[in-house]
Design an enzyme around this catalytic site. Structure first.
Site, PDB file in Angstrom:
ATOM      1  N   GLY A   2       0.767  -1.244   0.000  1.00  0.00           N
ATOM      2  CA  GLY A   2       0.000   0.000   0.000  1.00  0.00           C
ATOM      3  C   GLY A   2       0.790   1.281   0.000  1.00  0.00           C
ATOM      4  N   ARG A  37       3.136  -1.525  -5.906  1.00  0.00           N
ATOM      5  CA  ARG A  37       3.336  -0.275  -6.652  1.00  0.00           C
ATOM      6  C   ARG A  37       4.711   0.365  -6.416  1.00  0.00           C
ATOM      7  NH1 ARG A  37      -1.150   2.939  -7.806  1.00  0.00           N
ATOM      8  NH2 ARG A  37      -2.160   1.859  -6.080  1.00  0.00           N
ATOM      9  N   TYR A  49       0.116  -1.841 -12.190  1.00  0.00           N
ATOM     10  CA  TYR A  49      -1.310  -1.823 -12.530  1.00  0.00           C
ATOM     11  C   TYR A  49      -1.537  -1.238 -13.927  1.00  0.00           C
ATOM     12  CZ  TYR A  49      -1.338  -2.741  -7.563  1.00  0.00           C
ATOM     13  OH  TYR A  49      -1.081  -3.279  -6.329  1.00  0.00           O
ATOM     14  N   CYS A  88     -13.940   3.335 -27.915  1.00  0.00           N
ATOM     15  CA  CYS A  88     -15.203   4.060 -28.025  1.00  0.00           C
ATOM     16  C   CYS A  88     -15.851   4.277 -26.664  1.00  0.00           C
ATOM     17  CB  CYS A  88     -16.126   3.288 -28.958  1.00  0.00           C
ATOM     18  SG  CYS A  88     -15.320   3.040 -30.534  1.00  0.00           S
ATOM     19  N   GLU A  89     -15.231   5.062 -25.853  1.00  0.00           N
ATOM     20  CA  GLU A  89     -15.757   5.444 -24.535  1.00  0.00           C
ATOM     21  C   GLU A  89     -15.178   6.810 -24.212  1.00  0.00           C
ATOM     22  OE1 GLU A  89     -16.845   3.283 -21.580  1.00  0.00           O
ATOM     23  OE2 GLU A  89     -16.680   1.315 -22.520  1.00  0.00           O
ATOM     24  N   GLU A 132       4.219  -6.483   1.774  1.00  0.00           N
ATOM     25  CA  GLU A 132       3.702  -6.850   0.447  1.00  0.00           C
ATOM     26  C   GLU A 132       3.689  -5.655  -0.499  1.00  0.00           C
ATOM     27  OE1 GLU A 132      -0.252  -8.197   1.316  1.00  0.00           O
ATOM     28  OE2 GLU A 132       0.415  -9.932   2.453  1.00  0.00           O
ATOM     29  N   PRO A 133       4.851  -5.054  -0.752  1.00  0.00           N
ATOM     30  CA  PRO A 133       4.846  -3.887  -1.633  1.00  0.00           C
ATOM     31  C   PRO A 133       4.607  -4.289  -3.080  1.00  0.00           C
ATOM     32  CG  PRO A 133       7.092  -4.536  -1.146  1.00  0.00           C
ATOM     33  CD  PRO A 133       6.205  -5.444  -0.336  1.00  0.00           C
TER      34      PRO A 133
HETATM   35  N1  LLP Z   1      -1.341  -6.814  -0.505  1.00  0.00           N
HETATM   36  C1  LLP Z   1      -2.650  -6.934  -0.728  1.00  0.00           C
HETATM   37  C2  LLP Z   1      -3.423  -7.874   0.076  1.00  0.00           C
HETATM   38  C3  LLP Z   1      -3.254  -6.157  -1.723  1.00  0.00           C
HETATM   39  O1  LLP Z   1      -4.568  -6.273  -1.934  1.00  0.00           O
HETATM   40  C4  LLP Z   1      -2.483  -5.257  -2.488  1.00  0.00           C
HETATM   41  C5  LLP Z   1      -3.088  -4.434  -3.531  1.00  0.00           C
HETATM   42  C6  LLP Z   1      -1.108  -5.173  -2.220  1.00  0.00           C
HETATM   43  C7  LLP Z   1      -0.563  -5.961  -1.211  1.00  0.00           C
HETATM   44  C8  LLP Z   1      -0.182  -4.265  -2.977  1.00  0.00           C
HETATM   45  O2  LLP Z   1      -0.517  -2.934  -2.796  1.00  0.00           O
HETATM   46  P1  LLP Z   1       0.469  -1.794  -3.351  1.00  0.00           P
HETATM   47  O3  LLP Z   1       1.742  -1.874  -2.573  1.00  0.00           O
HETATM   48  O4  LLP Z   1       0.688  -2.043  -4.781  1.00  0.00           O
HETATM   49  O5  LLP Z   1      -0.277  -0.546  -3.121  1.00  0.00           O
HETATM   50  N2  LLP Z   1      -5.320  -1.198  -9.311  1.00  0.00           N
HETATM   51  C9  LLP Z   1      -5.116  -0.178  -8.295  1.00  0.00           C
HETATM   52  C10 LLP Z   1      -4.437  -0.734  -7.067  1.00  0.00           C
HETATM   53  C11 LLP Z   1      -5.145  -1.941  -6.496  1.00  0.00           C
HETATM   54  C12 LLP Z   1      -4.436  -2.515  -5.292  1.00  0.00           C
HETATM   55  C13 LLP Z   1      -5.010  -3.828  -4.906  1.00  0.00           C
HETATM   56  N3  LLP Z   1      -4.335  -4.473  -3.838  1.00  0.00           N
HETATM   57  C14 LLP Z   1      -4.356   0.992  -8.900  1.00  0.00           C
HETATM   58  O6  LLP Z   1      -4.032   0.952 -10.083  1.00  0.00           O
HETATM   59  O7  LLP Z   1      -4.093   1.970  -8.205  1.00  0.00           O
END
Ligand code: LLP
Length: 423
Positions: free
Chosen positions: A246, A286, A381, A352-353, A283-284
């Site tokens: 996150g 992004r 993503y 087409c949106e 759990e990084p």
């Molecule tokens: N762990 C779990 C349980 C998750 O659901 C997620 C992301 C992560 C780790 C990784 O999160 P990050 O470090 O990448 O923020 N499609 C959206 C983001 C959806 C995130 C879903 N879960 C976007 O493009 O912003």
């Protein structure tokens, strides 16, 4: 040479934009557009940065595969010591192929795991199941018994912490579908202890994505820590605390120092866990891959409708849906720098949106048909959320590693796209 905008792996050299040291116009010539380009060194540098903040803490980085599940990127991160956070049997299969040595560092998250996915993960000997409901726990117990295995589990608790982010990617409130209410956790761990084939080994939490302030992380870790202490008091041997992913990035032009923001984030987590004897899992997604990647696209046409200018690119919302889905901001740069006057335009794709846009009312030096632009921060993503909408094939992907360019996914053919269909 000028760099723009730090901390991305991008630079203009002789007025031409490079990514990871590779000339983007040459890549477009060779591989066509739209094209995803990733700088491998940026990914591994970020992983190293994050780990360096936790050297004194027993920890494992479990890269969230969903952010960018390219086999080449999984392999790269596996070679750099990462484990993986998966959410499906498909993602497990990717790890098996790209980084089999890391299977013992896999955590399996997700609210709807199916029996076959549990079986595959049990057979693969993953580290931990992040279980999101009591019902799931019962199924997992039955599967583990059937296979003669023991499933290490962490209940994913919902700490009811609000994190400022887009509502579609916020997960830590009690109104969300994720996890179990932290208040009910002790009772569910008692139930877990009574189930055969289940080893309650950890607690996990994930409050959302693209979170830019550290307070929500600090608050949720504080609440989870309290639970771990209570569970230890109840006689459980809790060895893992999974603090989720996150951690957000700067999508705009504001200067940001990833090293500093990682330090603040790590401090918040470390302080929350001080003297707690657990192995930390993170759990990084992004943070590791977003800024390493650009979506390279060619301008097909420009046009004016009323008083609006449109720049129509060969990439579309099916290639990168973040602007359409989350009103996400992505910077856009011309691949060849020029000193034309600024113009306010919408950058749109051919789909087409009306939601098929990359930027609206964006002020940028005028771009013309035939020219290339790079959509920044598309490493996370981007391709993983792509689709075939409008019967468009998915783009190719290349990885630039120490100056060497490698195709890691060829452009799909129309045959690839149509092959599964029957008529
Ligand atoms: N762990 C779990 C349980 C998750 O659901 C997620 C992301 C992560 C780790 C990784 O999160 P990050 O470090 O990448 O923020 N499609 C959206 C983001 C959806 C995130 C879903 N879960 C976007 O493009 O912003």
């Amino acid at each position: 040479m000028s760099t723009f905008p730090s901390p991305r792996p991008l630079a203009y050299v002789a007025e031409k934009l490079q990514c990871g040291g590779a000339d983007l116009s040459e890549l477009a010539e060779e591989y066509g557009t739209p094209l995803y380009v990733y700088a491998a060194d940026d990914v591994t540098t970020r992983a190293a940065l994050l780990r360096s903040e936790f050297v004194a803490t027993a920890h494992t980085l479990c890269y969230a595969v969903k952010a960018n599940s390219a086999l080449a990127i999984l392999k790269l991160l596996g070679e750099h010591g990462c484990g993986f956070d998966i959410v499906s049997g498909g993602e497990l299969e990717r790890v098996k192929r790209a980084s089999p040595g890391a299977l013992s560092k896999v955590v399996f998250s997700g609210v709807g795991k199916q029996a076959w996915e549990m079986d595959a993960a049990l057979e693969a000997g993953i580290l931990l199941f992040n279980v999101e409901s009591q019902a799931e726990l019962e199924v997992l117990s039955a599967r583990a018994v059937a296979l003669g295995k023991v499933a290490r589990i962490a209940m994913r608790v919902n700490p009811d912490v609000f994190a400022e982010t887009h509502p579609y990617i916020s997960t830590g409130l009690s109104s969300h579908k994720f996890g179990i209410a932290i208040a009910n956790a002790r009772a569910i761990y008692q139930r877990a202890a009574a189930l055969p084939g289940i080893d309650p080994a950890g607690v996990s939490v994930h409050i959302g994505s693209q979170i830019r302030s550290v307070e929500p992380f600090a608050e949720s870790v504080k609440r989870v820590r309290r639970l771990v202490e209570e569970l230890s008091g109840d006689g459980f041997d809790i060895r893992y605390l999974d603090a989720g992913g996150g951690f957000g990035i700067e999508y705009g032009t504001a200067s940001s120092d990833p090293a500093q923001s990682v330090r603040d984030y790590a401090n918040a987590i470390r302080e929350g866990l001080a003297n707690l004897k657990v192995h930390l899992l993170l759990e990084p997604g992004r943070f590791l891959v977003a800024q390493a990647g650009v979506l390279l696209t060619r301008v097909l046409y420009t046009k004016q409708n009323g008083d609006k200018n449109f720049v129509i690119t060969d990439a579309a919302m099916n290639d990168l849906i973040r602007p359409a889905l989350y009103q996400a901001h992505h910077e856009i740069l011309p691949v060849e720098k020029h000193d034309r006057a600024e113009q306010t335009s919408d950058f749109v794709g051919p789909v087409c949106e009306s939601a098929d846009f990359f930027a609206r009312d964006r002020s940028a030096p005028e771009v013309r048909a035939g020219e290339l632009v790079a959509i920044l921060d598309a490493g996370a993503y981007g391709i993983s959320l792509s689709s075939h909408y409008n019967t468009r094939v998915r783009p190719a992907e290349v990885l630039v590693e120490s100056g060497q360019v490698r195709l890691i996914r060829r452009r799909e053919s129309m045959n690839d796209l149509l092959a599964p269909e029957l008529f």
